[in-house]
Design an enzyme around this catalytic site. Structure first.
Site, PDB file in Angstrom:
ATOM      1  N   SER A   1       0.662  -1.345  -0.169  1.00 48.13           N
ATOM      2  CA  SER A   1       0.196  -0.077   0.000  1.00 48.13           C
ATOM      3  C   SER A   1       0.765   1.462   0.071  1.00 48.13           C
ATOM      4  O   SER A   1       1.830   1.413  -1.033  1.00 48.13           O
ATOM      5  CB  SER A   1      -1.044   0.044   1.152  1.00 48.13           C
ATOM      6  OG  SER A   1      -1.937   1.080   1.352  1.00 48.13           O
TER       7      SER A   1
ATOM      8  N   ASP B   1      -9.796  -4.332  -5.274  1.00 52.12           N
ATOM      9  CA  ASP B   1      -9.297  -3.268  -4.451  1.00 52.12           C
ATOM     10  C   ASP B   1      -9.720  -1.962  -4.964  1.00 52.12           C
ATOM     11  O   ASP B   1      -9.316  -1.513  -6.070  1.00 52.12           O
ATOM     12  CB  ASP B   1      -7.652  -3.565  -4.574  1.00 52.12           C
ATOM     13  CG  ASP B   1      -6.875  -2.690  -3.470  1.00 52.12           C
ATOM     14  OD1 ASP B   1      -7.705  -1.636  -3.096  1.00 52.12           O
ATOM     15  OD2 ASP B   1      -5.760  -2.874  -3.175  1.00 52.12           O
TER      16      ASP B   1
ATOM     17  N   HIS C   1      -7.838  -4.896  -0.853  1.00 51.26           N
ATOM     18  CA  HIS C   1      -6.568  -4.174  -0.155  1.00 51.26           C
ATOM     19  C   HIS C   1      -6.043  -5.126   0.817  1.00 51.26           C
ATOM     20  O   HIS C   1      -4.794  -5.896   0.683  1.00 51.26           O
ATOM     21  CB  HIS C   1      -6.832  -2.971   0.265  1.00 51.26           C
ATOM     22  CG  HIS C   1      -5.701  -1.945  -0.053  1.00 51.26           C
ATOM     23  ND1 HIS C   1      -5.047  -1.640  -1.080  1.00 51.26           N
ATOM     24  CD2 HIS C   1      -5.008  -1.285   1.290  1.00 51.26           C
ATOM     25  CE1 HIS C   1      -4.095  -0.814  -0.866  1.00 51.26           C
ATOM     26  NE2 HIS C   1      -3.923  -0.721   0.445  1.00 51.26           N
TER      27      HIS C   1
END
Length: 462
Positions: free
Chosen positions: A222, A390, A416
């Site tokens: 991320s 996601d 995610h």
């Protein structure tokens, strides 16, 4: 004086703004009261929330299974060291001083399970891999899995890698500076720019100095990928030190949030976040609520928030994994770094922080364009692993901003957080990571067979 909101918001958005402000005032007041309460009273609230949960829960059963015991032990682990110790790994702690004076905690797994390095803080001669967490996280997110086979750092250690995990300034393991007190506004005056200029390159250089290695492999999750995209793009010399960059759930320029009202408010004026949360750490009361609420209730609160903000349903993450991992999910981060993300979403570009707050309220717009990270200049091989469910990954936009040598793997049905804690990451994610390390690790890493050691993680599932 320029007021960015005037003329930019609709009536219902003003109502939401006022409502949100009063909610935050209420939440702050409650947090302050809780802070003054003695521990026995806090424990009383925790116990009674547990009683209420079991009274209204239809799934509760007497006694705990072995899986529940494991999840409970992971949840209760106080820090990175206890998480590693539970699974039989010995870790090292290191501190790196950035060029602008922040002290960052680094964690290292230099040996396999049950083994101990004789000379801590020295080279192992093994290939080096560096893992970096996402926004509002710390290094614990990598090792809070409910079984070791799904824990990427443990698998890499067993495969013969020297595994390092970094921490951003301000979080649980990096809340110190030689220049600023952590209670001051100046301490929290940092954005993604500072991660890119200092935290990532300084951490990498420290690791290379200790390991005596010429290169390392970088695995980010991320925001940990965004920090590497930015750092590699503005530090040409850093590319020679990273033999491959593996981006899990990569973040560069998300479209926005799933909640239309919140998304519209933040994009209309990203600096509105300052009005809500001030200019220090964001959501600093989260750990307080975690201490008060019974874990299943706290888990439900997190699930509801993720569904509201990002439309993530987390069906791929087992319930007990959530109980274990959500206790380690949150760590402190600056409000400014969150504002930076809303600026990026608003402009639809992976740009540096825009210091000219007044520009957002200018009727005629800006007379300039904020500097963008030149990500097409990255020379390091890039491997992207993203979930097709996601909401924060716009893969087509991302590929337009990355060099042609970027490779992509799509994970069907993944959201995610699934890439960190999903039930099948030992089949879908970890083999892809290890195979990429095999392909791109340079000659100093040894032959690929050196890493196998009887494991089957390299076999992709058909």
């Amino acid at each position: 004086m320029v007021v960015p909101l005037i003329g930019r918001l609709k009536g219902h958005e003003y109502a939401a703004l006022v409502g949100g402000f009063f909610f935050l005032v209420f939440e702050t007041a409650i947090s302050f009261i809780i802070m003054l309460l003695p521990i026995p009273i806090i424990q009383w609230f925790h116990n009674h929330s547990r009683t209420l949960f079991h009274r209204f829960s239809v799934t509760h059963a007497n006694g705990k299974s072995e899986a529940e015991d494991v999840a409970d032990a992971i949840r209760k682990a106080k820090d990175f060291g206890e998480l590693c110790q539970y699974w039989g790994y010995t870790h090292e702690e290191h501190v790196v001083l950035t060029k602008d004076g922040y002290l960052l905690g680094l964690h290292r797994l230099p040996a396999k399970r049950g083994q101990r390095k004789r000379s801590p803080g020295t080279s192992t001669g093994k290939p080096v891999v560096y893992l970096h967490h996402g926004l509002l996280m710390n290094s614990e997110v990598w090792v809070c899995l409910t079984n070791a086979e799904r824990c990427l750092p443990f698998v890499l250690a067993e495969q013969g890698f020297d595994v390092w995990m970094g921490n951003n300034r301000g979080n649980k393991y990096s809340k110190k500076s030689v220049h600023h007190d952590p209670n001051s506004v100046k301490f929290w005056n940092y954005s993604l720019d500072d991660f890119a200029w200092h935290d990532i390159p300084d951490s990498i250089q420290y690791i290379l100095d200790i390991t005596k290695s010429s290169t390392l492999s970088y695995v980010g999750f991320s925001q940990g990928t965004a920090q590497a995209f930015a750092a590699l793009s503005i530090h040409p010399q850093l590319n020679a030190k990273v033999n491959v960059f593996i981006a899990l759930a990569p973040a560069m320029s998300p479209r926005g949030l799933a909640a239309p009202l919140v998304d519209g408010l933040m994009k209309a004026s990203p600096t509105l976040v300052y009005l809500f949360f001030g200019r220090r750490a964001i959501l600093s009361s989260a750990t307080t609520w975690q201490a008060i609420l019974y874990p299943p209730i706290f888990t439900s609160v997190i699930d509801t928030s993720l569904r509201f903000l990002f439309n993530w349903h987390s069906h791929n993450i087992p319930y007990l994994q959530k109980i274990a991992a959500y206790a380690h999910l949150y760590s402190l981060a600056s409000v400014k770094s969150v504002v930076h993300w809303f600026q990026i979403m608003r402009e639809g570009a992976f740009q540096m922080y825009d210091d000219d707050v007044s520009a957002f309220g200018s009727p005629g717009g800006r007379a300039y364009r904020p500097a963008r990270f030149p990500t097409k200049n990255i020379v390091t091989p890039i491997v992207l692993l993203y979930g097709d469910k996601d909401s924060l990954v716009d893969i087509q936009m991302m590929l337009k901003e990355l060099p042609d040598h970027t490779t992509v793997t799509r994970l069907d049905g993944y959201e995610h957080l699934d890439i960190l804690w999903g039930k099948d990451i030992d089949k879908d994610v970890i083999p892809e990571v290890v195979n990429a390390l095999k392909v791109y690790c340079d000659d100093s890493c040894g032959s690929p067979d050196k890493f196998k050691d009887g494991f089957k993680v390299f076999e992709r599932q058909s």
